[in-house]
Design a protein around this motif. Structure first.
Motif, PDB file in Angstrom:
ATOM      1  N   VAL A  85       0.694  -1.182  -0.059  1.00  0.00           N
ATOM      2  CA  VAL A  85       0.281   0.288  -0.040  1.00  0.00           C
ATOM      3  C   VAL A  85       1.007   1.440   0.249  1.00  0.00           C
ATOM      4  N   GLN A  86       0.580   1.824  -0.538  1.00  0.00           N
ATOM      5  CA  GLN A  86       1.366   3.527  -0.981  1.00  0.00           C
ATOM      6  C   GLN A  86       0.529   4.833  -0.077  1.00  0.00           C
ATOM      7  N   VAL A  87       1.391   5.619   0.651  1.00  0.00           N
ATOM      8  CA  VAL A  87       0.467   6.302   0.773  1.00  0.00           C
ATOM      9  C   VAL A  87       1.078   7.599   0.893  1.00  0.00           C
ATOM     10  N   PHE A  88       0.725   8.682   0.827  1.00  0.00           N
ATOM     11  CA  PHE A  88       1.621   9.699   0.047  1.00  0.00           C
ATOM     12  C   PHE A  88       1.462  11.047   1.580  1.00  0.00           C
ATOM     13  N   ASP A  89       2.449  11.805   1.691  1.00  0.00           N
ATOM     14  CA  ASP A  89       2.712  12.761   2.462  1.00  0.00           C
ATOM     15  C   ASP A  89       2.146  13.847   2.246  1.00  0.00           C
ATOM     16  N   LEU A  90       2.511  14.784   2.645  1.00  0.00           N
ATOM     17  CA  LEU A  90       2.050  16.476   2.292  1.00  0.00           C
ATOM     18  C   LEU A  90       3.023  17.350   1.342  1.00  0.00           C
ATOM     19  N   LYS A  91       3.692  16.536   0.433  1.00  0.00           N
ATOM     20  CA  LYS A  91       4.762  17.270  -0.809  1.00  0.00           C
ATOM     21  C   LYS A  91       4.700  16.496  -1.441  1.00  0.00           C
ATOM     22  N   GLY A  92       2.982  15.115  -1.452  1.00  0.00           N
ATOM     23  CA  GLY A  92       2.968  14.837  -2.662  1.00  0.00           C
ATOM     24  C   GLY A  92       3.900  13.134  -2.746  1.00  0.00           C
ATOM     25  N   GLN A  93       4.690  13.102  -1.889  1.00  0.00           N
ATOM     26  CA  GLN A  93       5.395  12.218  -2.182  1.00  0.00           C
ATOM     27  C   GLN A  93       5.159  10.714  -1.262  1.00  0.00           C
ATOM     28  N   GLY A  94       5.274   9.692  -2.699  1.00  0.00           N
ATOM     29  CA  GLY A  94       4.492   7.998  -2.108  1.00  0.00           C
ATOM     30  C   GLY A  94       5.764   7.290  -0.971  1.00  0.00           C
ATOM     31  N   VAL A  95       5.037   6.623  -0.599  1.00  0.00           N
ATOM     32  CA  VAL A  95       5.838   5.720   0.069  1.00  0.00           C
ATOM     33  C   VAL A  95       5.204   4.514   0.501  1.00  0.00           C
ATOM     34  N   PRO A  96       5.441   3.088   0.980  1.00  0.00           N
ATOM     35  CA  PRO A  96       4.901   2.808   1.233  1.00  0.00           C
ATOM     36  C   PRO A  96       4.761   2.325   2.610  1.00  0.00           C
ATOM     37  N   ILE A  97       3.419   2.510   2.625  1.00  0.00           N
ATOM     38  CA  ILE A  97       2.757   2.628   4.481  1.00  0.00           C
ATOM     39  C   ILE A  97       3.496   1.789   5.168  1.00  0.00           C
ATOM     40  N   SER A  98       4.105   0.828   5.153  1.00  0.00           N
ATOM     41  CA  SER A  98       4.925   0.264   6.282  1.00  0.00           C
ATOM     42  C   SER A  98       6.134   0.818   6.861  1.00  0.00           C
ATOM     43  N   ASP A  99       6.549   1.172   5.556  1.00  0.00           N
ATOM     44  CA  ASP A  99       8.031   2.444   5.637  1.00  0.00           C
ATOM     45  C   ASP A  99       7.670   3.581   6.946  1.00  0.00           C
ATOM     46  N   LEU A 100       6.726   3.939   6.921  1.00  0.00           N
ATOM     47  CA  LEU A 100       6.537   4.516   8.310  1.00  0.00           C
ATOM     48  C   LEU A 100       6.830   4.045   9.823  1.00  0.00           C
ATOM     49  N   TRP A 101       7.056   2.533   9.967  1.00  0.00           N
ATOM     50  CA  TRP A 101       7.161   2.487  11.105  1.00  0.00           C
ATOM     51  C   TRP A 101       8.443   0.892  11.008  1.00  0.00           C
ATOM     52  N   LYS A 102       9.121   0.788   9.772  1.00  0.00           N
ATOM     53  CA  LYS A 102       9.979  -0.021   9.312  1.00  0.00           C
ATOM     54  C   LYS A 102      11.154  -0.140  10.634  1.00  0.00           C
ATOM     55  N   ASP A 103      11.217   1.563  10.383  1.00  0.00           N
ATOM     56  CA  ASP A 103      12.554   1.766  11.209  1.00  0.00           C
ATOM     57  C   ASP A 103      12.693   2.407  12.991  1.00  0.00           C
ATOM     58  N   ARG A 104      11.623   2.730  13.032  1.00  0.00           N
ATOM     59  CA  ARG A 104      10.958   3.174  13.988  1.00  0.00           C
ATOM     60  C   ARG A 104       9.342   2.719  14.617  1.00  0.00           C
ATOM     61  N   LYS A 105       9.226   3.382  16.350  1.00  0.00           N
ATOM     62  CA  LYS A 105       7.991   2.251  16.797  1.00  0.00           C
ATOM     63  C   LYS A 105       7.106   3.741  16.480  1.00  0.00           C
ATOM     64  N   ALA A 106       6.156   3.460  16.462  1.00  0.00           N
ATOM     65  CA  ALA A 106       4.751   4.642  15.651  1.00  0.00           C
ATOM     66  C   ALA A 106       3.336   4.384  15.851  1.00  0.00           C
TER      67      ALA A 106
END
Length: 262
Positions: A85-106
């Protein structure tokens, strides 16, 4: 102030009566007025009559799970779908949603939609504990179903202290199996919370709420909250809203995200 509710299974109407004055809202029209008459919502298949003195923003009756041991609480299939799944930040940059917690707790909060008044309460009640999350090295993230433009508007209006992302595909909501439907949106509990929100000064953004995609899709799907990471497969807490505004107890979230991190 005494509040009473009634919901008839025959004509499916919800009435909220307040001893002094209340705000009257018709769900599908952008009209508000202060009146001494009862507040009525019409919807589909409500629960039979009951009464209450007050309502809490933080219901604990939704599906919530936390192992407290770091063991994942969602299926491997769900994790695999989320990884795509891809989500988009406020600049319109897409990232895989699991990257949001891949390297950190969130702590990841999922809003019903970016115009929702109850989602603005969710943003505030989580942001109020951000100092504790920061101290534990935990990120605070909010995701909404909709466009990047809607996400920017939400961020500008709320001044949310965490990160905001848009999921225009709604795939994260589908993967996590958040509930959806008119009957999960217009409930006696949600009606009380909307009334209380307006009394506290919160406001729905009706322009966002009535944009076509929100009206036909995001407006009826509820959200939830997860605690995840570090590690893509490491989702250790999940709360699924059973109705609009069904926030879990903040202590449960802090126990899941921050106690073990200290």
């Amino acid at each position: 102030m005494t509040i009473s509710l009634s919901a008839s299974t025959h004509n499916c109407s919800l009435t909220v009566a307040v001893s002094r004055s209340v705000i009257r809202r018709t769900p599908f029209h952008n009209n508000f007025s202060l009146t001494t008459h009862p507040l009525s919502f019409n919807c589909i298949h409500l629960t039979p009559t009951f009464s209450a003195i007050s309502a809490s923003h933080r219901s604990s009756s939704a599906i919530s799970s936390s192992t407290g041991t770091g063991t994942p609480v969602v299926s491997e299939d769900t994790i695999n779908v989320l990884d795509d799944v891809q989500v988009f930040d406020l600049k319109g940059q897409g990232v895989p949603i699991s990257d949001l917690w891949k390297d950190r707790k969130a702590v990841i909060a999922f809003a019903r939609h970016f115009g929702c008044v109850l989602c603005r309460i969710r943003a505030d009640y989580l942001a109020a504990e951000k100092d504790k999350m920061d101290a534990a090295g935990v990120a605070l993230v909010l995701i909404g179903p909709g466009s990047v433009d809607q996400a920017r508007t939400f961020y500008e209006q709320t001044k949310f202290k965490g990160e905001v992302y848009a999921d225009p595909s709604y795939r994260s909501y589908e993967a996590l199996r958040f509930v959806s439907g008119v009957t999960t949106t217009f409930t006696p509990g949600a009606g009380l919370k909307i009334l209380q929100a307006y009394m506290e000064g919160y406001r729905q953004d009706w322009e966002l709420s009535f944009e076509k995609d929100t009206r036909t899709r995001g407006g009826w799907r509820q959200g939830g909250i997860i605690v995840a990471g570090p590690g893509k497969n490491n989702i250790t807490y999940i709360h699924k809203d059973k109705e609009a505004g069904d926030d879990p107890d903040i202590k449960d979230i802090l126990n899941a995200c921050c106690v073990q991190a200290n």
